[in-house]
Design a protein around this motif. Structure first.
Motif, PDB file in Angstrom:
ATOM      1  N   THR A  42       0.802  -1.169  -0.076  1.00  0.00           N
ATOM      2  CA  THR A  42       0.143   0.163  -0.119  1.00  0.00           C
ATOM      3  C   THR A  42       0.926   1.200  -0.033  1.00  0.00           C
ATOM      4  O   THR A  42       1.980   1.482   0.688  1.00  0.00           O
ATOM      5  N   LYS A  43       0.431   2.246  -0.678  1.00  0.00           N
ATOM      6  CA  LYS A  43       1.109   3.484  -0.898  1.00  0.00           C
ATOM      7  C   LYS A  43       0.350   4.621  -0.883  1.00  0.00           C
ATOM      8  O   LYS A  43      -0.842   4.766  -1.588  1.00  0.00           O
ATOM      9  N   ARG A  44       0.176   5.446   0.200  1.00  0.00           N
ATOM     10  CA  ARG A  44      -0.452   6.604   0.401  1.00  0.00           C
ATOM     11  C   ARG A  44       0.269   7.747   0.736  1.00  0.00           C
ATOM     12  O   ARG A  44       1.146   8.084   1.421  1.00  0.00           O
ATOM     13  N   PHE A  45       0.220   8.922  -0.306  1.00  0.00           N
ATOM     14  CA  PHE A  45       0.887   9.978  -0.356  1.00  0.00           C
ATOM     15  C   PHE A  45       0.318  10.972   0.525  1.00  0.00           C
ATOM     16  O   PHE A  45      -1.055  10.942   1.163  1.00  0.00           O
ATOM     17  N   ASP A  71      -3.291   0.273  -3.031  1.00  0.00           N
ATOM     18  CA  ASP A  71      -4.144  -0.381  -2.081  1.00  0.00           C
ATOM     19  C   ASP A  71      -4.161  -1.798  -1.909  1.00  0.00           C
ATOM     20  O   ASP A  71      -4.958  -2.503  -2.715  1.00  0.00           O
ATOM     21  N   GLY A  72      -3.449  -2.322  -0.813  1.00  0.00           N
ATOM     22  CA  GLY A  72      -3.446  -3.539  -0.480  1.00  0.00           C
ATOM     23  C   GLY A  72      -3.176  -4.595  -1.837  1.00  0.00           C
ATOM     24  O   GLY A  72      -3.729  -5.687  -1.942  1.00  0.00           O
ATOM     25  N   GLY A 123      -1.855   3.279 -10.714  1.00  0.00           N
ATOM     26  CA  GLY A 123      -0.883   2.812  -9.767  1.00  0.00           C
ATOM     27  C   GLY A 123       0.168   1.962 -10.212  1.00  0.00           C
ATOM     28  O   GLY A 123       0.886   1.324  -9.375  1.00  0.00           O
ATOM     29  N   LYS A 124       0.192   1.850 -11.426  1.00  0.00           N
ATOM     30  CA  LYS A 124       1.493   0.936 -12.015  1.00  0.00           C
ATOM     31  C   LYS A 124       2.685   1.497 -11.674  1.00  0.00           C
ATOM     32  O   LYS A 124       3.621   0.525 -11.223  1.00  0.00           O
ATOM     33  N   THR A 125       2.924   2.592 -12.053  1.00  0.00           N
ATOM     34  CA  THR A 125       4.313   3.335 -11.912  1.00  0.00           C
ATOM     35  C   THR A 125       4.754   3.444 -10.292  1.00  0.00           C
ATOM     36  O   THR A 125       5.948   3.124  -9.905  1.00  0.00           O
ATOM     37  N   THR A 126       3.792   3.641  -9.471  1.00  0.00           N
ATOM     38  CA  THR A 126       3.949   3.764  -8.050  1.00  0.00           C
ATOM     39  C   THR A 126       4.392   2.469  -7.512  1.00  0.00           C
ATOM     40  O   THR A 126       5.459   2.334  -6.847  1.00  0.00           O
ATOM     41  N   THR A 127       3.530   1.407  -8.087  1.00  0.00           N
ATOM     42  CA  THR A 127       4.158  -0.038  -7.477  1.00  0.00           C
ATOM     43  C   THR A 127       5.460  -0.370  -7.837  1.00  0.00           C
ATOM     44  O   THR A 127       6.344  -0.855  -7.122  1.00  0.00           O
ATOM     45  N   ILE A 128       5.753   0.028  -9.163  1.00  0.00           N
ATOM     46  CA  ILE A 128       7.485  -0.255  -9.682  1.00  0.00           C
ATOM     47  C   ILE A 128       8.420   0.364  -8.971  1.00  0.00           C
ATOM     48  O   ILE A 128       9.389  -0.040  -8.582  1.00  0.00           O
ATOM     49  N   ARG A 129       8.140   1.932  -8.669  1.00  0.00           N
ATOM     50  CA  ARG A 129       8.879   2.462  -7.751  1.00  0.00           C
ATOM     51  C   ARG A 129       9.175   1.732  -6.436  1.00  0.00           C
ATOM     52  O   ARG A 129      10.258   1.952  -5.940  1.00  0.00           O
ATOM     53  N   MET A 130       8.142   1.437  -5.771  1.00  0.00           N
ATOM     54  CA  MET A 130       8.152   0.459  -4.495  1.00  0.00           C
ATOM     55  C   MET A 130       9.132  -0.699  -4.707  1.00  0.00           C
ATOM     56  O   MET A 130       9.822  -1.053  -3.973  1.00  0.00           O
ATOM     57  N   LEU A 131       8.782  -1.514  -5.748  1.00  0.00           N
ATOM     58  CA  LEU A 131       9.462  -2.727  -6.089  1.00  0.00           C
ATOM     59  C   LEU A 131      10.980  -2.416  -6.048  1.00  0.00           C
ATOM     60  O   LEU A 131      11.794  -3.203  -5.820  1.00  0.00           O
ATOM     61  N   MET A 132      11.454  -1.409  -6.926  1.00  0.00           N
ATOM     62  CA  MET A 132      12.639  -0.965  -7.147  1.00  0.00           C
ATOM     63  C   MET A 132      13.328  -0.138  -6.096  1.00  0.00           C
ATOM     64  O   MET A 132      14.572   0.011  -6.125  1.00  0.00           O
TER      65      MET A 132
END
Length: 335
Positions: A29-32, A40-41, A61-70
């Motif tokens: 989950t990422k909340r700015f 979200d989950g 939410g794709k790019t935000t997910t990738i930035r967390m993965l990296m």
């Protein structure tokens, strides 16, 4: 099925065990600031050896997910692992094994394309300087930039910059290649070339995680896919299974379209549309399960009613049809 240890069922389950996950998230989950919930989950599993399409409209939410993965940003909650190690805690050991192109390439405009790659490679502590020139030349050739290698990067078009960013991700063999909208800015020919390159890299044994808002891109290249919408995971599966969520359409070619529509509607065909000499619609419930029984009956009914049938058959469901069926939303299918 459960069974006693050592039983036939247990042996079969072991043989059928899925390939280990290259990427796995649980409740990510990422909340700015300001309360914006971008992811979200998210529970995501990317099998080793797959070409995995991460699909969703821009802003899903794709790019935000990738930035967390990296490891570029920290999640608000939840967990992520890449190549079996937790992220972002293991970024130092994981990222040298990953090639990535995220949110477009960050280039030095005053350097040539070749010198950009030399600088990127020099910054990689795992890169062998003795093979640098050869690897840079090979990466440029793979993305079709050999002839432009000496030009300043600031003179490159958007598509050329995208190619150069992809070349930087291919300087060394990687276990995982992460591409965020890799065909942005490319013309149709460039898109085809990049898709062919993705297939080639995957055939060499690299797992590819490809984010895109283009359904056509995912359907042509990927073995598996996940669909994101408004920060949430809608579904993930093989591309074939996802397309199976959509029922194929019945298609009839006939000069007698009005009569064909009447007959087909009387036999349970829904969402009928007539365009020129083509009539198409959703086959009756049960046709997908037993087409050999239902579809010939429909064709016979048309002939008995005097409809001149020039062709009769079904078109398989597409990923676009599946997306609409799963989410009730339209989608950008250009590609």
């Amino acid at each position: 099925m459960t069974a006693a240890p050592g039983g036939r069922e247990a042996a079969s389950a072991t043989e059928a065990a899925p390939a280990p996950a290259v990427i796995r998230t649980r409740g990510l989950t990422k909340r700015f600031r300001g309360g914006q919930l971008a992811v979200d989950g998210l529970d995501l599993t990317v099998p080793r050896g797959s070409v995995f399409g991460f699909l969703g409209p821009n802003g899903s939410g794709k790019t935000t997910t990738i930035r967390m993965l990296m490891g570029l940003i920290a999640p608000t909650s939840g967990a992520a692992s890449v190549l079996g190690s937790p992220m972002p805690q293991s970024a130092g050991s994981v990222l040298p094994r990953v090639g990535a192109l995220i949110e477009g390439p960050a280039l030095y405009g005053f350097l040539s394309g070749r010198d950009n790659l030399v600088r990127f490679d020099s910054a990689d502590p795992t890169a062998d300087p003795r093979t640098r020139d050869r690897r840079v030349a090979e990466a440029l050739a793979r993305v079709g930039l050999s002839a432009a290698a000496g030009r300043k990067a600031r003179a490159y078009s958007l598509g050329m910059k995208q190619r150069l960013g992809l070349a930087s991700a291919l300087l060394q063999p990687r276990e995982l290649l992460v591409l965020d909208e890799p065909t942005n800015g490319l013309d149709p020919q460039g898109m085809r070339e990049i898709r062919a390159l993705v297939r080639e890299v995957a055939a060499e044994g690299t797992t590819v995680f490809l984010s895109s808002h283009l359904l056509d891109e995912i359907e042509q290249v990927c073995t598996h896919a996940a669909v994101m919408s408004r920060g949430r995971l809608v579904v993930q599966d093989t591309v074939a299974e996802l397309a199976a969520h959509a029922r194929g359409r019945l298609v009839v070619r006939t000069p007698d379209t009005e009569e064909a529509v009447r007959v087909l509607a009387a036999h349970g065909v829904a969402d009928l549309r007539a365009t020129g000499d083509r009539v198409d619609g959703e086959p009756p419930t049960g046709a997908a399960a037993d087409p050999d029984a239902l579809l010939p009956k429909l064709c016979a009914a048309l002939v008995e009613a005097g409809v001149r049938v020039r062709s009769f058959g079904t078109e398989r469901g597409s990923l676009e049809d599946a997306f609409v069926a799963l989410t009730g939303e339209g989608f950008d299918v250009a590609g």
